[in-house]
Each structure stands twice: as structure tokens, then as C-alpha cells.
Design a protein around this motif. Sequence first.
Motif, PDB file in Angstrom:
ATOM      1  N   TYR A  16     -79.341 -32.569 -26.414  1.00 15.31           N
ATOM      2  CA  TYR A  16     -80.755 -32.698 -26.790  1.00 15.31           C
ATOM      3  C   TYR A  16     -81.024 -32.350 -28.261  1.00 15.31           C
ATOM      4  O   TYR A  16     -81.672 -33.115 -28.982  1.00 15.31           O
ATOM      5  N   GLY A  17     -80.533 -31.202 -28.713  1.00 15.27           N
ATOM      6  CA  GLY A  17     -80.802 -30.776 -30.091  1.00 15.27           C
ATOM      7  C   GLY A  17     -80.223 -31.769 -31.090  1.00 15.27           C
ATOM      8  O   GLY A  17     -80.896 -32.191 -32.049  1.00 15.27           O
ATOM      9  N   ALA A  18     -78.959 -32.163 -30.863  1.00 13.37           N
ATOM     10  CA  ALA A  18     -78.295 -33.091 -31.794  1.00 13.37           C
ATOM     11  C   ALA A  18     -79.001 -34.445 -31.796  1.00 13.37           C
ATOM     12  O   ALA A  18     -79.141 -35.085 -32.844  1.00 13.37           O
ATOM     13  N   VAL A  19     -79.471 -34.881 -30.623  1.00 13.96           N
ATOM     14  CA  VAL A  19     -80.138 -36.177 -30.546  1.00 13.96           C
ATOM     15  C   VAL A  19     -81.487 -36.117 -31.276  1.00 13.96           C
ATOM     16  O   VAL A  19     -81.861 -37.065 -31.985  1.00 13.96           O
ATOM     17  N   GLU A  20     -82.195 -35.012 -31.137  1.00 11.95           N
ATOM     18  CA  GLU A  20     -83.474 -34.895 -31.847  1.00 11.95           C
ATOM     19  C   GLU A  20     -83.230 -34.889 -33.368  1.00 11.95           C
ATOM     20  O   GLU A  20     -83.994 -35.503 -34.128  1.00 11.95           O
ATOM     21  N   ASN A  21     -82.172 -34.249 -33.817  1.00 14.27           N
ATOM     22  CA  ASN A  21     -81.836 -34.285 -35.253  1.00 14.27           C
ATOM     23  C   ASN A  21     -81.512 -35.711 -35.700  1.00 14.27           C
ATOM     24  O   ASN A  21     -81.955 -36.164 -36.759  1.00 14.27           O
ATOM     25  N   LEU A  22     -80.753 -36.402 -34.856  1.00 15.59           N
ATOM     26  CA  LEU A  22     -80.363 -37.801 -35.150  1.00 15.59           C
ATOM     27  C   LEU A  22     -81.600 -38.684 -35.283  1.00 15.59           C
ATOM     28  O   LEU A  22     -81.713 -39.491 -36.213  1.00 15.59           O
ATOM     29  N   VAL A  23     -82.532 -38.505 -34.352  1.00 16.14           N
ATOM     30  CA  VAL A  23     -83.753 -39.326 -34.372  1.00 16.14           C
ATOM     31  C   VAL A  23     -84.584 -38.998 -35.617  1.00 16.14           C
ATOM     32  O   VAL A  23     -85.127 -39.890 -36.273  1.00 16.14           O
ATOM     33  N   ARG A  24     -84.657 -37.724 -35.956  1.00 18.76           N
ATOM     34  CA  ARG A  24     -85.413 -37.356 -37.159  1.00 18.76           C
ATOM     35  C   ARG A  24     -84.795 -38.001 -38.393  1.00 18.76           C
ATOM     36  O   ARG A  24     -85.486 -38.584 -39.234  1.00 18.76           O
ATOM     37  N   GLU A  25     -83.474 -37.952 -38.489  1.00 17.68           N
ATOM     38  CA  GLU A  25     -82.804 -38.578 -39.646  1.00 17.68           C
ATOM     39  C   GLU A  25     -83.031 -40.091 -39.667  1.00 17.68           C
ATOM     40  O   GLU A  25     -83.258 -40.683 -40.718  1.00 17.68           O
ATOM     41  N   SER A  26     -82.988 -40.724 -38.482  1.00 20.43           N
ATOM     42  CA  SER A  26     -83.152 -42.195 -38.413  1.00 20.43           C
ATOM     43  C   SER A  26     -84.529 -42.641 -38.880  1.00 20.43           C
ATOM     44  O   SER A  26     -84.662 -43.672 -39.529  1.00 20.43           O
ATOM     45  N   PHE A  27     -85.564 -41.883 -38.496  1.00 20.94           N
ATOM     46  CA  PHE A  27     -86.951 -42.312 -38.743  1.00 20.94           C
ATOM     47  C   PHE A  27     -87.568 -41.714 -40.001  1.00 20.94           C
ATOM     48  O   PHE A  27     -88.653 -42.126 -40.400  1.00 20.94           O
ATOM     49  N   TRP A  28     -86.862 -40.751 -40.615  1.00 22.04           N
ATOM     50  CA  TRP A  28     -87.481 -39.995 -41.716  1.00 22.04           C
ATOM     51  C   TRP A  28     -87.927 -40.914 -42.853  1.00 22.04           C
ATOM     52  O   TRP A  28     -87.124 -41.674 -43.386  1.00 22.04           O
ATOM     53  N   ASN A  29     -89.195 -40.885 -43.177  1.00 19.67           N
ATOM     54  CA  ASN A  29     -89.786 -41.665 -44.299  1.00 19.67           C
ATOM     55  C   ASN A  29     -89.682 -43.184 -44.099  1.00 19.67           C
ATOM     56  O   ASN A  29     -89.875 -43.930 -45.061  1.00 19.67           O
ATOM     57  N   VAL A  30     -89.357 -43.671 -42.896  1.00 16.92           N
ATOM     58  CA  VAL A  30     -89.240 -45.123 -42.700  1.00 16.92           C
ATOM     59  C   VAL A  30     -90.616 -45.757 -42.536  1.00 16.92           C
ATOM     60  O   VAL A  30     -90.908 -46.780 -43.159  1.00 16.92           O
ATOM     61  N   TYR A  31     -91.468 -45.170 -41.706  1.00 19.52           N
ATOM     62  CA  TYR A  31     -92.780 -45.783 -41.428  1.00 19.52           C
ATOM     63  C   TYR A  31     -93.935 -45.038 -42.078  1.00 19.52           C
ATOM     64  O   TYR A  31     -95.039 -45.545 -42.159  1.00 19.52           O
TER      65      TYR A  31
END
Length: 160
Positions: A16-31
Amino acid sequence: MNKNDYTIRLEEKNDYGAVENLVRESFWNVYRPGCSEHYVIHVLRNDPAFVPELDFVMELDGKLIGQNMFMKTVIDADDGRTTDVLTMGPIGIIPEMKRKGYGKALLDYTLEKAAEMGFGAVLFEGNIAFYSKSGFDYSNKFGIRYHDLPEDADSSFFLC
Ligand SMILES: CC(C)(COP(=O)(O)OP(=O)(O)OC[C@H]1O[C@@H](n2cnc3c(N)ncnc32)[C@H](O)[C@@H]1OP(=O)(O)O)[C@@H](O)C(=O)NCCC(=O)NCCS
């Protein structure tokens, strides 16, 4: 991308923690500046609509590089009937692995699993440029409107 160089498996609690970090990195400043999708998935996993059998992560060389998840939802028909369908995402691939084919591979695999479970449609907000390559089209082409959106408003973000 090599077809055999990645693994897709169900998310486990200790991811869970690693996936939430991954999602934050994926979406950061994109939209928008920053993002909130990592918090969204943190909350969604406790939602009754969340489908744990369709909560996937993608690994490459032992490292998590992507994730996708689905939630149950319904289409409310004008005649009062309802149809059970799915909504999807967030789906994300870590920045350094974007645009190499991993996102499409993850999307196609997870859609296949959703179809195997008997779900007939997936509706969500997304960019047609990416999702059309996996068979998605504008929901209004299927006569499906976004709830609360006026009929003449632009709904090109709403895909099926
Ligand atoms: C969207 C995302 C999951 C796509 O994964 P990806 O691994 O980068 O995409 P792929 O390399 O598999 O791309 C598949 C196809 O879609 C196209 N595509 C991918 N992202 C695109 C984008 N943002 N805009 C336009 N086309 C895109 C690619 O050109 C590719 O087509 P091609 O093979 O003909 O060149 C990933 O870029 C991501 O995490 N983005 C940030 C988070 C996000 O936007 N998530 C989706 C929210 S709806």
C-alpha cells in the motif's frame, strides 16, 4: 519494453505505502500543481465499491512501476433500470517508465481480468489519446451521459 520483462499481480496490503508513493510520482504536476490521486487510492481501498480482485500492480526487476484498480458503479437508465458496470483508476506508471508501452500492457491485462469476472463495461474520465488504443470511445457515442452534466456540455473526458 519487452513483453516478458514485467509481472502483473494483485496488490497486497504490504504494497500500500509503495503504491501510494508510485501514484503520487505518476500524477505529480501532470493535471495541476501537485496531485491528490495517492490520497484518493488510500481512501478508495476502504470503499464498499472497491474490487480487491481487480486491484493490480506491475513490477519490473522487483520494483513496482505501475498500478490500476477498479470500482463497481451503475448506469442509471432514463426508464429507471440500472446496469452494473465498473469505473477505473487511477492508473499510473512511474515517470521514468512512461511512454514505453507498460501503461497499455497493464490496462489491457486488467481489462481482460474485469471481462473474465463478467463485467460488461468500464466508464471513467480519461484522455482519449491513450485509451482509444485499448478500445475506449466517448461515452456519449453509447448514449451514456455523465451524471449531473448538462446534455449539451462537453463530455469528451467521459469514456466507455
Ligand atoms: C497515462 C499512463 C498510465 C500511460 O502509460 P504509459 O506507459 O506512459 O503509456 P504507453 O507507453 O503504454 O502508451 C500507449 C499508447 O498511448 C499513447 N499515450 C500514452 N500516454 C499518452 C498521453 N498522455 N497523451 C497521448 N497519448 C498517450 C502512447 O503514444 C502509446 O501509443 P503508441 O504505442 O501508438 O505510441 C502514464 O503515462 C501515466 O501514469 N500518466 C500520468 C498519470 C495519468 O495520467 N493517468 C491516467 C489518468 S486518466
